[in-house]
Design a protein around this motif. Structure first.
Motif, PDB file in Angstrom:
ATOM      1  N   GLY A 108       0.820  -1.201   0.000  1.00  0.00           N
ATOM      2  CA  GLY A 108       0.000   0.000   0.000  1.00  0.00           C
ATOM      3  C   GLY A 108       0.860   1.260   0.000  1.00  0.00           C
ATOM      4  O   GLY A 108       2.086   1.197  -0.102  1.00  0.00           O
ATOM      5  N   ALA A 109       0.194   2.427   0.131  1.00  0.00           N
ATOM      6  CA  ALA A 109       0.906   3.709   0.018  1.00  0.00           C
ATOM      7  C   ALA A 109       0.662   4.592   1.236  1.00  0.00           C
ATOM      8  O   ALA A 109      -0.435   4.642   1.790  1.00  0.00           O
ATOM      9  CB  ALA A 109       0.463   4.444  -1.243  1.00  0.00           C
ATOM     10  N   THR A 110       1.727   5.308   1.630  1.00  0.00           N
ATOM     11  CA  THR A 110       1.661   6.287   2.720  1.00  0.00           C
ATOM     12  C   THR A 110       2.138   7.642   2.197  1.00  0.00           C
ATOM     13  O   THR A 110       2.549   7.769   1.037  1.00  0.00           O
ATOM     14  CB  THR A 110       2.544   5.847   3.894  1.00  0.00           C
ATOM     15  OG1 THR A 110       3.884   5.608   3.407  1.00  0.00           O
ATOM     16  CG2 THR A 110       1.999   4.580   4.526  1.00  0.00           C
ATOM     17  N   GLN A 111       2.107   8.652   3.074  1.00  0.00           N
ATOM     18  CA  GLN A 111       2.568   9.984   2.690  1.00  0.00           C
ATOM     19  C   GLN A 111       3.241  10.669   3.869  1.00  0.00           C
ATOM     20  O   GLN A 111       2.939  10.384   5.029  1.00  0.00           O
ATOM     21  CB  GLN A 111       1.392  10.842   2.231  1.00  0.00           C
ATOM     22  CG  GLN A 111       0.399  11.160   3.341  1.00  0.00           C
ATOM     23  CD  GLN A 111      -0.770  12.022   2.881  1.00  0.00           C
ATOM     24  OE1 GLN A 111      -1.217  11.900   1.743  1.00  0.00           O
ATOM     25  NE2 GLN A 111      -1.258  12.893   3.755  1.00  0.00           N
ATOM     26  N   PHE A 157      -5.919  -7.252   2.528  1.00  0.00           N
ATOM     27  CA  PHE A 157      -4.739  -6.621   1.928  1.00  0.00           C
ATOM     28  C   PHE A 157      -4.832  -5.121   2.127  1.00  0.00           C
ATOM     29  O   PHE A 157      -5.914  -4.601   2.370  1.00  0.00           O
ATOM     30  CB  PHE A 157      -4.621  -7.019   0.446  1.00  0.00           C
ATOM     31  CG  PHE A 157      -5.578  -6.290  -0.472  1.00  0.00           C
ATOM     32  CD1 PHE A 157      -5.129  -5.298  -1.339  1.00  0.00           C
ATOM     33  CD2 PHE A 157      -6.947  -6.575  -0.469  1.00  0.00           C
ATOM     34  CE1 PHE A 157      -6.004  -4.624  -2.181  1.00  0.00           C
ATOM     35  CE2 PHE A 157      -7.824  -5.917  -1.311  1.00  0.00           C
ATOM     36  CZ  PHE A 157      -7.352  -4.937  -2.172  1.00  0.00           C
ATOM     37  N   PRO A 158      -3.669  -4.379   2.111  1.00  0.00           N
ATOM     38  CA  PRO A 158      -2.316  -4.828   1.807  1.00  0.00           C
ATOM     39  C   PRO A 158      -1.642  -5.468   3.016  1.00  0.00           C
ATOM     40  O   PRO A 158      -2.233  -5.553   4.094  1.00  0.00           O
ATOM     41  CB  PRO A 158      -1.604  -3.533   1.421  1.00  0.00           C
ATOM     42  CG  PRO A 158      -2.283  -2.485   2.256  1.00  0.00           C
ATOM     43  CD  PRO A 158      -3.732  -2.911   2.314  1.00  0.00           C
ATOM     44  N   ASP A 159      -0.385  -5.895   2.815  1.00  0.00           N
ATOM     45  CA  ASP A 159       0.404  -6.483   3.896  1.00  0.00           C
ATOM     46  C   ASP A 159       1.354  -5.477   4.522  1.00  0.00           C
ATOM     47  O   ASP A 159       1.662  -5.548   5.709  1.00  0.00           O
ATOM     48  CB  ASP A 159       1.206  -7.678   3.372  1.00  0.00           C
ATOM     49  CG  ASP A 159       0.311  -8.738   2.784  1.00  0.00           C
ATOM     50  OD1 ASP A 159      -0.510  -9.309   3.522  1.00  0.00           O
ATOM     51  OD2 ASP A 159       0.398  -8.992   1.566  1.00  0.00           O
ATOM     52  N   ILE A 160       1.833  -4.556   3.709  1.00  0.00           N
ATOM     53  CA  ILE A 160       2.871  -3.616   4.123  1.00  0.00           C
ATOM     54  C   ILE A 160       2.745  -2.398   3.225  1.00  0.00           C
ATOM     55  O   ILE A 160       2.048  -2.446   2.200  1.00  0.00           O
ATOM     56  CB  ILE A 160       4.261  -4.298   3.994  1.00  0.00           C
ATOM     57  CG1 ILE A 160       5.363  -3.498   4.674  1.00  0.00           C
ATOM     58  CG2 ILE A 160       4.594  -4.583   2.538  1.00  0.00           C
ATOM     59  CD1 ILE A 160       6.707  -4.248   4.748  1.00  0.00           C
ATOM     60  N   SER A 161       3.386  -1.299   3.578  1.00  0.00           N
ATOM     61  CA  SER A 161       3.284  -0.075   2.774  1.00  0.00           C
ATOM     62  C   SER A 161       4.619   0.635   2.675  1.00  0.00           C
ATOM     63  O   SER A 161       5.573   0.316   3.404  1.00  0.00           O
ATOM     64  CB  SER A 161       2.236   0.877   3.369  1.00  0.00           C
ATOM     65  OG  SER A 161       0.936   0.383   3.218  1.00  0.00           O
ATOM     66  N   ALA A 162       4.670   1.605   1.776  1.00  0.00           N
ATOM     67  CA  ALA A 162       5.797   2.524   1.665  1.00  0.00           C
ATOM     68  C   ALA A 162       5.266   3.802   1.035  1.00  0.00           C
ATOM     69  O   ALA A 162       4.172   3.822   0.449  1.00  0.00           O
ATOM     70  CB  ALA A 162       6.923   1.924   0.814  1.00  0.00           C
ATOM     71  N   ASN A 163       6.030   4.868   1.143  1.00  0.00           N
ATOM     72  CA  ASN A 163       5.577   6.161   0.644  1.00  0.00           C
ATOM     73  C   ASN A 163       5.186   6.092  -0.835  1.00  0.00           C
ATOM     74  O   ASN A 163       5.876   5.464  -1.630  1.00  0.00           O
ATOM     75  CB  ASN A 163       6.680   7.203   0.849  1.00  0.00           C
ATOM     76  CG  ASN A 163       6.187   8.608   0.620  1.00  0.00           C
ATOM     77  OD1 ASN A 163       6.013   9.043  -0.502  1.00  0.00           O
ATOM     78  ND2 ASN A 163       5.954   9.328   1.708  1.00  0.00           N
ATOM     79  N   GLY A 164       4.097   6.779  -1.182  1.00  0.00           N
ATOM     80  CA  GLY A 164       3.634   6.776  -2.573  1.00  0.00           C
ATOM     81  C   GLY A 164       3.133   8.121  -3.041  1.00  0.00           C
ATOM     82  O   GLY A 164       2.333   8.184  -3.973  1.00  0.00           O
TER      83      GLY A 164
END
Length: 645
Positions: free
Chosen positions: A472-475, A537-544
């Motif tokens: 997934g996405a974070t900010q 879902f998702p399982d994990i995230s990072a900046n997007g």
């Protein structure tokens, strides 16, 4: 004479009754309740038309797939990291002789002689050509021609098909049946049918086309590159990501390591853009020349016919950030599909696993690219089967709506991802950019159709497959710094998340998902999402959000889980480097590990924001269907993975 007439009538009655008894032994194998959006049924397919039939055989031990995958992936298993060889996989999962014989015997009894059938080398498929009249009788189906409202193209499908009860357990799926875009050819039944002379629009193989599937979004050109950490709330660069996730590491085992990024034609990168991005990093970073391996080069068989964000944005984004963060490791580009034919996720799997071309769903003319491609400008070589060893990490920023594919098609493909995990490959897929809605922001209606006004959540595939890692996405929040907690992405895009309508919840996820549903019950019911114990879902995230990307000679601001997946892939690649350097295996399928108690606290928990593009879920402590378990904390993840066998 009357006695003989009566005997003849009696025998005829027995024959009719025997036929009725035989047919009542049939059971429905697959069924579709609705016609896909924009398609209209026009007529019955001509009985003399010929269809290239393929019967996918049930694999032995497939019910043990999750068990075997957990055995080599769970941190508490004594076999953690002891990944299998392709030979071990083939021996364990190939179709049983009983399945082959049961299907062949049934078909021979229906008039398909042995000389018309071909068993694939891997014993996974039985192929033959049959007239519509023949196959409708065999499958108790009715084939119709459907017309697309926008393109006017005609395609063939049936609404359901049946098989004998005693054969059902031996068959995974049969094609062409429910899938659209089957090729019809007037050839003799004993010959292999040829492809049509025009390209067709199959949902699965259009993933790389502009406006189709998952695409990153841009808010336009960047007039000035700020390049300082204090500006990461408005512009993300590789240095911002290193600071966010505390990535400080010098690689020492690049010759043993590998990282692959997948692109689907017509998406293609520009070598000049990689050069521009490299110059940007040299100007605004302590590192220089971070993109040496692909600058000035083009991937083979890809022609960049169009130059615009829609055609170059995805590939430029994935490669620029994947390569920058993984440097000096040379990143492998998996470019799938040619311009006219396109490709599906199955075509990628063909290239990674030779047996998949004929064994597990590759080369489906109704959904996948078929090669060689005789169309103008098409790739004229054979299907790429097993041409490369799978990289340790493979990132893909593309997706289809789960509802676009039949369950059998999706499950068969998902199982292949599980097998790649058993061999030690980490498979990452972006979770989507429209929150709980599918691609283009459409949701499901009660009857299963898709529309903007739909009320049921529309999950994405392959992210919902329990054997991949969905990202997934974070900010970085406005007016915040990289040293403060992130939130779920709510600028331009919304992190995709939710629950599958096809896949049950895997065991590694039980405690985390139950914790969310119990401690943070969402304000929705089974009318909106699948509440019956399905894969979350998702399982994990990072900046997007707010990525600075060189596209077509200029810099653009880009948003999407398309950003998140290659970044996470690069970070996990560094962890693989550390393990390989001390003689340990790559991390492989990471989900059982990151969900385990041993890894609790190794991820940055995201507790604010939500995927509210349409009314959706809210981020919460622990796992949630917005950002998963959170974002990577590189030092903590590295320390824990180095402690594992």
């Amino acid at each position: 004479m009357r006695f003989l007439d009566s005997l003849a009538l009696f025998l005829l009655a027995l024959s009719v009754d025997a036929s009725r008894i035989s047919r009542t032994g049939y059971v429905v194998h697959e069924k579709r309740d609705i016609i896909p959006t924009a398609w209209t049924r026009t007529r019955r397919l001509e009985s003399e038309a010929v269809l290239p039939m393929r019967f996918g055989l049930q694999q032995q031990n497939i019910h043990r797939l999750e068990e075997i995958l957990m055995d080599v992936s769970h941190p508490e298993s004594p076999n953690y990291g002891k990944h299998w060889t392709p030979a071990q996989l083939a021996e364990t999962f190939s179709a049983r002789r009983e399945s082959i014989e049961a299907v062949k015997t049934w078909l021979e009894g229906e008039g398909i002689s042995a000389d018309r059938m071909r068993l694939s080398p891997s014993r996974g498929w039985i192929d033959f050509n049959a007239t519509v009249d023949e196959i409708e009788s065999i499958l108790q189906a009715e084939y119709h021609v459907f017309k697309h409202e926008d393109t006017g193209k005609e395609h063939v499908a049936c609404d359901s098909y049946s098989v004998p009860h005693h054969v059902k357990e031996h068959i995974d799926l049969i094609i062409p049946t429910l899938h659209f875009d089957a090729k019809i050819n007037a050839v003799a039944p004993k010959r292999m049918a040829k492809r049509d002379s025009v390209p067709v629009e199959g949902a699965a193989r259009n993933v790389g086309k502009p406006g189709v599937g998952l695409n990153p979004t841009t808010t336009g050109k960047v007039s000035k590159i700020l390049g300082q950490l204090e500006n990461c709330d408005s512009q993300i660069t590789p240095d911002c990501l290193r600071a966010l996730y505390e990535v400080v590491y010098k690689q020492v085992a690049t010759e043993k390591n590998s990282y692959g990024i997948v692109e689907y034609t017509t998406q293609a990168f520009l070598g000049s853009d990689l050069g521009e991005f490299s110059l940007l990093l040299s100007k605004h970073s302590n590192e220089t020349n971070t993109l040496p391996s692909l600058v000035g080069k083009r991937p083979k068989f890809v022609a960049t016919v169009n130059q615009s964000f829609n055609f170059n944005g995805e590939s430029d984004l994935d490669l620029e950030y994947g390569m920058a963060l993984a440097a000096p490791l040379k990143v492998t580009l998996y470019q799938a599909g040619d311009i006219p034919e396109g490709a599906s996720f199955n075509n990628l799997l063909d290239a990674l696993d030779a047996s998949y071309c004929t064994f597990e769903g590759g080369d489906d003319p109704t959904q996948d690219g078929i090669y060689p491609d005789p169309l103008p400008g098409g790739f004229t070589g054979p299907e790429s089967c097993g041409i490369v060893k799978p990289a340790n990490i493979i990132s893909t920023s593309y997706a289809s709506d789960e509802a676009d594919l039949t369950p059998f098609y999706a499950i068969r493909q998902c199982n292949e991802y599980g097998k790649l995990g058993i061999m030690g490959t980490t498979i990452l897929y972006s979770s989507g950019d429209h929150g709980v809605a599918g691609n283009s922001g459409v949701c499901l209606n009660p009857n299963g159709t898709q529309s903007i006004g739909g009320t049921r959540f529309n999950p994405l595939f392959p992210a919902v497959c329990p054997f991949v890692t969905a990202v997934g996405a974070t900010q970085v929040n406005p007016n915040s710094t990289v040293f403060e907690p992130e939130s779920a992405s709510e600028q331009v895009i919304f992190s995709g998340g939710g629950f599958s309508n096809v896949f049950k919840r895997p065991s590694y996820q039980d405690a985390a998902v139950e914790g969310f549903l119990t401690n943070h019950p969402p304000p929705f019911t089974s009318t909106q999402f699948n509440t019956s114990g399905s894969r979350g879902f998702p399982d994990i995230s990072a900046n997007g959000v707010n990525y600075v990307v060189a596209v077509d000679g200029e810099f653009s601001l880009v948003f999407g889980t398309s950003c998140s997946s290659p970044v996470l892939g690069a970070i996990l690649t560094l962890i693989n480097d550390a393990r390989l350097a001390i003689g340990k295996s790559p991390i492989g399928f990471i989900n059982p590990t990151i969900y385990s108690e041993f890894f609790k606290g190794a991820l940055n928990d995201i507790t604010s924001g939500g995927n509210q593009g349409t009314p959706g879920f809210t981020a919460a402590s622990g796992w949630d269907p917005v950002t998963g378990l959170g974002t990577p904390n590189f030092p903590k993840l590295l320390a824990r993975w180095l402690l594992l066998p």
